[in-house]
Every structure is written in C-alpha cells, then in structure tokens.
Design a protein around this motif. Sequence first.
Motif, PDB file in Angstrom:
ATOM      1  N   LYS A 109       0.825  -1.218   0.000  1.00 55.90           N
ATOM      2  CA  LYS A 109       0.000   0.000   0.000  1.00 55.90           C
ATOM      3  C   LYS A 109       0.855   1.263   0.000  1.00 55.90           C
ATOM      4  CE  LYS A 109      -3.766  -2.492   0.406  1.00 55.90           C
ATOM      5  NZ  LYS A 109      -4.661  -2.665  -0.767  1.00 55.90           N
ATOM      6  N   VAL A 110       2.172   1.107   0.076  1.00 57.50           N
ATOM      7  CA  VAL A 110       3.032   2.292   0.129  1.00 57.50           C
ATOM      8  C   VAL A 110       3.103   2.945  -1.253  1.00 57.50           C
ATOM      9  CG1 VAL A 110       4.392   1.301   2.015  1.00 57.50           C
ATOM     10  CG2 VAL A 110       5.169   1.019  -0.344  1.00 57.50           C
ATOM     11  N   PRO A 111       3.235   4.283  -1.300  1.00 54.57           N
ATOM     12  CA  PRO A 111       3.253   4.988  -2.596  1.00 54.57           C
ATOM     13  C   PRO A 111       4.609   4.991  -3.298  1.00 54.57           C
ATOM     14  CG  PRO A 111       3.335   6.566  -0.807  1.00 54.57           C
ATOM     15  CD  PRO A 111       3.173   5.216  -0.154  1.00 54.57           C
ATOM     16  N   SER A 112       5.682   4.724  -2.537  1.00 52.58           N
ATOM     17  CA  SER A 112       7.009   4.723  -3.144  1.00 52.58           C
ATOM     18  C   SER A 112       7.907   3.727  -2.411  1.00 52.58           C
ATOM     19  CB  SER A 112       7.631   6.125  -3.101  1.00 52.58           C
ATOM     20  OG  SER A 112       7.832   6.535  -1.761  1.00 52.58           O
ATOM     21  N   ILE A 113       8.974   3.323  -3.091  1.00 49.07           N
ATOM     22  CA  ILE A 113       9.873   2.312  -2.549  1.00 49.07           C
ATOM     23  C   ILE A 113      11.317   2.780  -2.709  1.00 49.07           C
ATOM     24  CG2 ILE A 113      10.730  -0.057  -2.815  1.00 49.07           C
ATOM     25  CD1 ILE A 113       7.960  -0.800  -3.909  1.00 49.07           C
ATOM     26  N   LYS A 114      12.071   2.661  -1.614  1.00 47.21           N
ATOM     27  CA  LYS A 114      13.503   2.980  -1.665  1.00 47.21           C
ATOM     28  C   LYS A 114      14.243   2.041  -0.726  1.00 47.21           C
ATOM     29  CE  LYS A 114      16.842   6.770  -1.366  1.00 47.21           C
ATOM     30  NZ  LYS A 114      17.861   6.004  -0.626  1.00 47.21           N
ATOM     31  N   LEU A 115      15.180   1.287  -1.284  1.00 46.89           N
ATOM     32  CA  LEU A 115      15.999   0.392  -0.476  1.00 46.89           C
ATOM     33  C   LEU A 115      17.362   1.024  -0.214  1.00 46.89           C
ATOM     34  CD1 LEU A 115      15.337  -3.148  -2.036  1.00 46.89           C
ATOM     35  CD2 LEU A 115      13.953  -1.827  -0.422  1.00 46.89           C
ATOM     36  N   THR A 116      18.087   0.451   0.730  1.00 43.99           N
ATOM     37  CA  THR A 116      19.430   0.920   1.060  1.00 43.99           C
ATOM     38  C   THR A 116      20.300   0.948  -0.190  1.00 43.99           C
ATOM     39  OG1 THR A 116      19.213  -0.076   3.250  1.00 43.99           O
ATOM     40  CG2 THR A 116      21.439   0.480   2.527  1.00 43.99           C
ATOM     41  N   ASN A 117      21.072   2.029  -0.326  1.00 41.53           N
ATOM     42  CA  ASN A 117      22.004   2.236  -1.449  1.00 41.53           C
ATOM     43  C   ASN A 117      21.320   2.675  -2.741  1.00 41.53           C
ATOM     44  OD1 ASN A 117      24.205   1.497   0.171  1.00 41.53           O
ATOM     45  ND2 ASN A 117      23.986  -0.676  -0.359  1.00 41.53           N
ATOM     46  N   TRP A 118      20.010   2.776  -2.756  1.00 47.26           N
ATOM     47  CA  TRP A 118      19.350   3.326  -3.936  1.00 47.26           C
ATOM     48  C   TRP A 118      19.459   4.845  -3.884  1.00 47.26           C
ATOM     49  CZ3 TRP A 118      14.068   0.482  -5.053  1.00 47.26           C
ATOM     50  CH2 TRP A 118      14.320  -0.891  -5.254  1.00 47.26           C
TER      51      TRP A 118
END
Length: 325
Positions: free
Chosen positions: A138-147
């Motif tokens: 349900k989250v609007p955006s995704i960011k992982l470590t090192n991105w």
Amino acid sequence: MIKSVLKQLYTKCSWPFLPNGVYCFNYHRIGDEEKSAFDPNVFSCTEQRFEQHIKFFNDKFVPISVEQLIEKIENNTKLDKKYALITFDDGYIDNYEVAYPILKRYNTPAAFYIATDYLDAPHIPWWDEIAWIVRHTKVPSIKLTNWQESIDISNSSAIEKIRKVLRVIKQDQSRTMPDKIAELENVCQCHIPDSLRNSSLFINWQQAKEMSDNGMHIGSHTLSHSILSHLNETEQKKEIEQSKAIIEQHLNKATTSIAYPVGGRSAFSKLTQQLAKQAGYKLAFSFIPGVVLSFAADQRYQLRRLPVDGNCTVKELKNIIVKNK
C-alpha cells in the motif's frame, strides 16, 4: 496513428530484404497474465497467440534445434537461409502444459532453459516473490538501502510498477537477492504468505525428461537463476558447472547449452563466457536483442535473441524482427 502506419509500411518494405541468419526467439510463460498472482511481465503471450507464432515461424523460416545450430557452428556452415530457433527461459509449468503440445502438433523443435533449484525443491523464484510484494503493498514509493532515488509507484499499473522495481533491483549489486527481498518486505510492509512461498510453478524432472526424449532441448539456466555478473568467480563456476551436471544426471544426455539468467549486457561478463566454455557448453545465449548473422568466435557464448512479449500479434512480431535484424 501515423506512427503506427509508418512502422507497418517500413516493415512491409524491409521484410523481403531480411538477411539470412539464425533468428532466435525467446519466450518465458505462455498463458493468461490476468490469472497469475505473480509477475505478469514474464507472460510472453497467450496459448492462441503462441500457436499463431508457431505457424508463422514454420511458414516464413526454417525451424531448427539447438543441436542443429551447434552442428552449423562447429562446421562453420554458411547461413544461406532464414532459420528460426525457439527458446524458453525459466521452465514454467505452462511450457510443458501449453507450449509443448503445440510444438509437437507442428513438429517444431524448441529449447527450454531451466534453473535446477526450482525443480529440485519447488519454491517461488525471486522475481515472482518481488512481484507479489509490489502488487500487494500500500506504500506509494519504494527505496531500499544504497538506492539513489525512491521509485514512485502511486499511479502505475501493476505491470509497470513491478517492472520499475525489478529493473532497479536487478541493477543493485550491493547485496544478495535474499537480503534485498527481506528489506523490500519491510519497506513495503507486506510479507508473502508461507502457503504461497512453496508454490510449484515449474516443470518437474519427469516432465523435463519427457520433453527431452521427444526432441526438445533442455539447457541450463544455472542453479538458482542468480545474476551471474553479481557473483564472484567461485560462485559463477558453481552455478554454471553444477547445473550442467544435475541436468545430465536426470536426462542421461549431455547438456550442451546455457542461457544466462536475465541475460542483458550487464548480467554476464567475459569471465562468465570463459567459465561456460570451460564447463563444456557448446554455446550460450544472452538476452541482448539481435540476430545471429555469423558464427564469429567471440559471439558463440553470447548469442543474441529476439524477445517475445506483450502478447504481440504476428504483425507486431514482424516489427520486432525488422527492428532488430
């Protein structure tokens, strides 16, 4: 509209001048993407469309097997015709249940590249696991470590947001795939149920042997479908050599070809090609678009293929061929 008309006109004018060579067509899944809980992007086309493609290949090309291609390469045979070689990556169950009967009906050879871990112990592959998570978050955006940047998925279709996330994850060499998936689950606040995690999506060894015994080529897609360029030399060697040995043990015949997982320019290296040759493979396929026009030594372990996806019509397939000739 004008652009589409111009494209068709260009294809029509260019088609009679297609060069002789080996046109390797690459498929993944055959069926209805709407009925899958996982990655819709791995569906190449429907059953009906696939049969149309096979008729087209038999009408406009000379279908050949991997064994025949190897013979042509080793004899440095002049390519005086337009040959079609049909390949499948991953070894999904629909390859056996849907594609294989059609291929038999039209007496058309094909090659199927399998990642042996998924036959030895059925479980969800990493790309389908990622797709399920992205589908259900349900989250609007995704960011992982090192991105460097986050991925906005708020206004994207399921197909597009899965494609966006997978593209970045495949490029991220900083950590192992299990680590990236574990973080993705936390970021997305979404965890795949255990009941789905061990789903059997791929052919089994009995089916692979039946296909092999009836003229279909079974090749390696490594052990785990890891992106080989992300691995060190020892890990690559294991993926390439052990998968070959396992397939040979189950099928009682030599495994002579490999297709690199993901297969783009950054998915394998010169080292990968050297290891494939040293392991005893006669040739290797990339997923770089193009046509085999000669048997140059430096191309034997990175043969190009034409991707088939988007449930393309025969007209659209012809556009793909002309574009990448």
